[in-house]
Design a protein around this motif. Structure first.
Motif, short mmCIF file in Angstrom:
data_model
loop_
_atom_site.label_atom_id
_atom_site.label_comp_id
_atom_site.label_asym_id
_atom_site.label_seq_id
_atom_site.Cartn_x
_atom_site.Cartn_y
_atom_site.Cartn_z
N UNK A 17 42.93 68.66 38.73
CA UNK A 17 42.02 70.14 38.47
C UNK A 17 42.08 70.84 39.96
N UNK A 18 42.30 70.13 41.16
CA UNK A 18 42.17 70.65 42.37
C UNK A 18 43.38 71.45 42.89
N UNK A 19 44.41 71.44 41.97
CA UNK A 19 45.77 71.99 42.35
C UNK A 19 46.41 72.95 41.37
N UNK A 20 47.16 73.70 41.68
CA UNK A 20 47.85 74.64 40.41
C UNK A 20 48.75 73.69 39.84
N UNK A 21 49.17 74.34 38.65
CA UNK A 21 50.00 73.71 37.77
C UNK A 21 51.19 73.38 38.25
N UNK A 22 52.03 74.02 39.14
CA UNK A 22 53.27 73.94 39.80
C UNK A 22 53.20 72.77 40.60
N UNK A 23 52.19 72.43 41.05
CA UNK A 23 52.00 71.13 42.20
C UNK A 23 51.89 70.19 41.34
N UNK A 24 51.45 70.19 40.34
CA UNK A 24 50.78 69.18 39.35
C UNK A 24 52.23 68.53 38.51
N UNK A 25 53.21 69.64 38.41
CA UNK A 25 54.26 69.27 37.61
C UNK A 25 55.41 68.68 38.70
N UNK A 26 55.13 69.38 39.85
CA UNK A 26 55.90 68.62 40.87
C UNK A 26 55.65 67.05 41.15
N UNK A 27 54.37 66.91 41.11
CA UNK A 27 53.61 65.44 41.69
C UNK A 27 54.06 64.49 40.30
N UNK A 28 54.21 64.93 38.99
CA UNK A 28 54.62 64.30 38.05
C UNK A 28 56.12 64.03 38.29
N UNK A 29 56.89 64.76 38.35
CA UNK A 29 58.36 64.64 38.43
C UNK A 29 58.69 63.67 39.53
N UNK A 30 57.92 63.84 40.84
CA UNK A 30 58.02 62.60 41.89
C UNK A 30 57.54 61.36 41.35
N UNK A 31 56.50 61.36 40.52
CA UNK A 31 56.01 59.96 40.05
C UNK A 31 57.04 59.39 39.23
N UNK A 32 57.80 60.04 38.16
CA UNK A 32 58.65 59.68 37.39
C UNK A 32 59.89 59.31 37.95
N UNK A 33 60.45 60.05 39.16
CA UNK A 33 61.75 59.43 40.00
C UNK A 33 61.06 58.31 40.87
N UNK A 34 60.00 58.16 41.33
CA UNK A 34 59.63 56.80 41.95
C UNK A 34 59.58 55.71 40.95
N UNK A 35 58.85 55.88 39.89
CA UNK A 35 59.00 54.78 38.87
C UNK A 35 59.95 54.36 38.55
N UNK A 36 61.25 55.48 38.34
CA UNK A 36 62.71 54.91 37.83
C UNK A 36 63.19 54.28 39.08
N UNK A 37 63.18 54.41 40.41
CA UNK A 37 63.58 53.65 41.37
C UNK A 37 62.95 52.15 41.46
N UNK A 38 61.63 52.11 41.26
CA UNK A 38 60.95 50.75 41.22
C UNK A 38 61.41 50.00 39.90
N UNK A 39 61.90 50.62 38.95
CA UNK A 39 62.45 49.94 37.80
C UNK A 39 63.83 49.45 38.28
N UNK A 40 64.64 50.37 38.95
CA UNK A 40 66.02 49.93 39.12
C UNK A 40 65.90 48.69 40.27
N UNK A 41 64.96 48.64 41.17
CA UNK A 41 64.75 47.61 42.11
C UNK A 41 64.56 46.29 41.36
N UNK A 42 63.61 46.29 40.38
CA UNK A 42 63.37 45.20 39.46
C UNK A 42 64.65 44.89 38.92
N UNK A 43 65.43 45.58 38.24
CA UNK A 43 66.70 45.40 37.66
C UNK A 43 67.81 44.82 38.69
#
Length: 316
Positions: A56-82
């Motif tokens: 709620x504290x940020x515009x929609x575009x910032x939230x979308x960017x944050x979610x994209x970064x989160x998905x990318x980071x989670x993907x890299x963590x999954x790659x490290x586990x693999x």
């Protein structure tokens, strides 16, 4: 014996896994932990209590960017586990009697490896000499260098081969008669090298070089030669017990004393002799030791054509 292995999926880290077969580690009583680190920093967690990230504290575009970064980071963590699971399977295939586990983390790879070492308390940390990016392939990787200088246990900078050389092992030990070099000898003795393994204790006598004027003054030249001879004889005497210790372990041993800088002598001897590894002893856990490691062991680890193991602690 407990071994912590850093693995990032690079060709260098694959060679490090193969190098385990040439490290003289026994087939029984080894507990290995393989660790892969995703070099990402997770976005702050979403929260409604004011302590974390609130959409709620940020515009929609910032939230979308944050979610994209989160998905990318989670993907890299999954790659490290693999990656860590893949490495675990490779190590178990080569060492079926080892107890092998794997783990993954995210953050600064060097610091995460060192932090896990504080928990796991390994006797040896194994890392590849180079990382995945182009800059770290030029010299000794920054991660390897950080682990080498900051670890509290022995560290092996591994330069193995994708296909393990079946020939007998050749080990170079940097020897100067110090407690550190004798500790390196004890570490070699504690390993299992197989038949016809050879060890060369390499000592570098960096004798004084007379100045241009001194070369024309016979007493100066004579004093320098006498001092060098005293140092050579001293190293020979100090090496006697270490040579016997290595021979009692079934190893073929020779002592090579050369004039020059140890950083250069050790690397050149390892290259000429086609050594599998150079063992160098560390003396203490002080800031002074880290300076010496930086100037000597890191120089050897950076330039050596083979693996380099810096020994700290008592062999298990």
């Amino acid at each position: 014996m407990k071994v912590l292995i850093g693995y990032d999926g690079s060709r260098s880290s694959d060679k490090a896994l193969d190098d385990l077969q040439k490290a003289g580690l026994r087939e029984a009583g080894v507990e290995a932990l393989i660790m892969s680190v995703a070099e990402v920093w997770m976005p702050p967690p979403r929260s409604t209590n004011g302590d974390g990230f609130s959409e709620e504290d940020y515009p929609k575009i910032v939230n979308e960017w944050s979610q994209a970064r989160l998905r990318a980071a989670e993907s890299l963590i999954h790659e490290a586990e693999t990656l860590s699971l893949h490495a675990k399977e490779r190590v178990l295939a080569a060492h079926p009697d080892w107890k092998v586990s794997s783990t993954a983390a995210h953050g600064s790879p060097a610091w995460e490896i060192l932090a896990r070492a504080d928990e796991f308390k390994p006797d040896l940390i194994v890392v590849g000499s180079q990382g995945r990016n182009a800059i770290s392939r030029i010299l000794l990787g920054s991660i390897s260098q950080k682990v080498l200088t900051e670890a509290k246990c022995s560290v092996r900078i591994a330069r193995g081969r994708i296909e393990v050389d079946p020939s007998s092992s050749r080990i170079v030990v940097g020897f100067d008669g110090s407690p550190g070099s004798k500790m390196a000898v004890k570490q070699v003795v504690s390993r299992s090298w197989g038949k016809q393994a050879e060890v060369c204790l390499v000592a570098a006598v960096d004798s004084l070089v007379p100045t241009a004027i001194g070369r024309f003054i016979p007493p100066v030249t004579d004093i320098i030669k006498e001092e060098a001879l005293i140092e050579v004889n001293s190293i020979r005497a100090l090496a006697e017990s270490s040579i016997l210790e290595l021979e009692d372990a079934g190893l073929t041993v020779k002592l090579d004393i050369q004039d020059g800088n140890p950083k250069q002598i050790l690397v050149e001897h390892a290259a000429d002799w086609h050594a599998d590894c150079i063992f160098i002893g560390a003396h203490s856990y002080t800031a002074v030791e880290r300076y010496l490691i930086g100037s000597t062991s890191t120089a050897v680890a950076e330039r050596a054509p083979c693996s380099v193991e810096v020994v700290r602690g008592v062999p298990v």
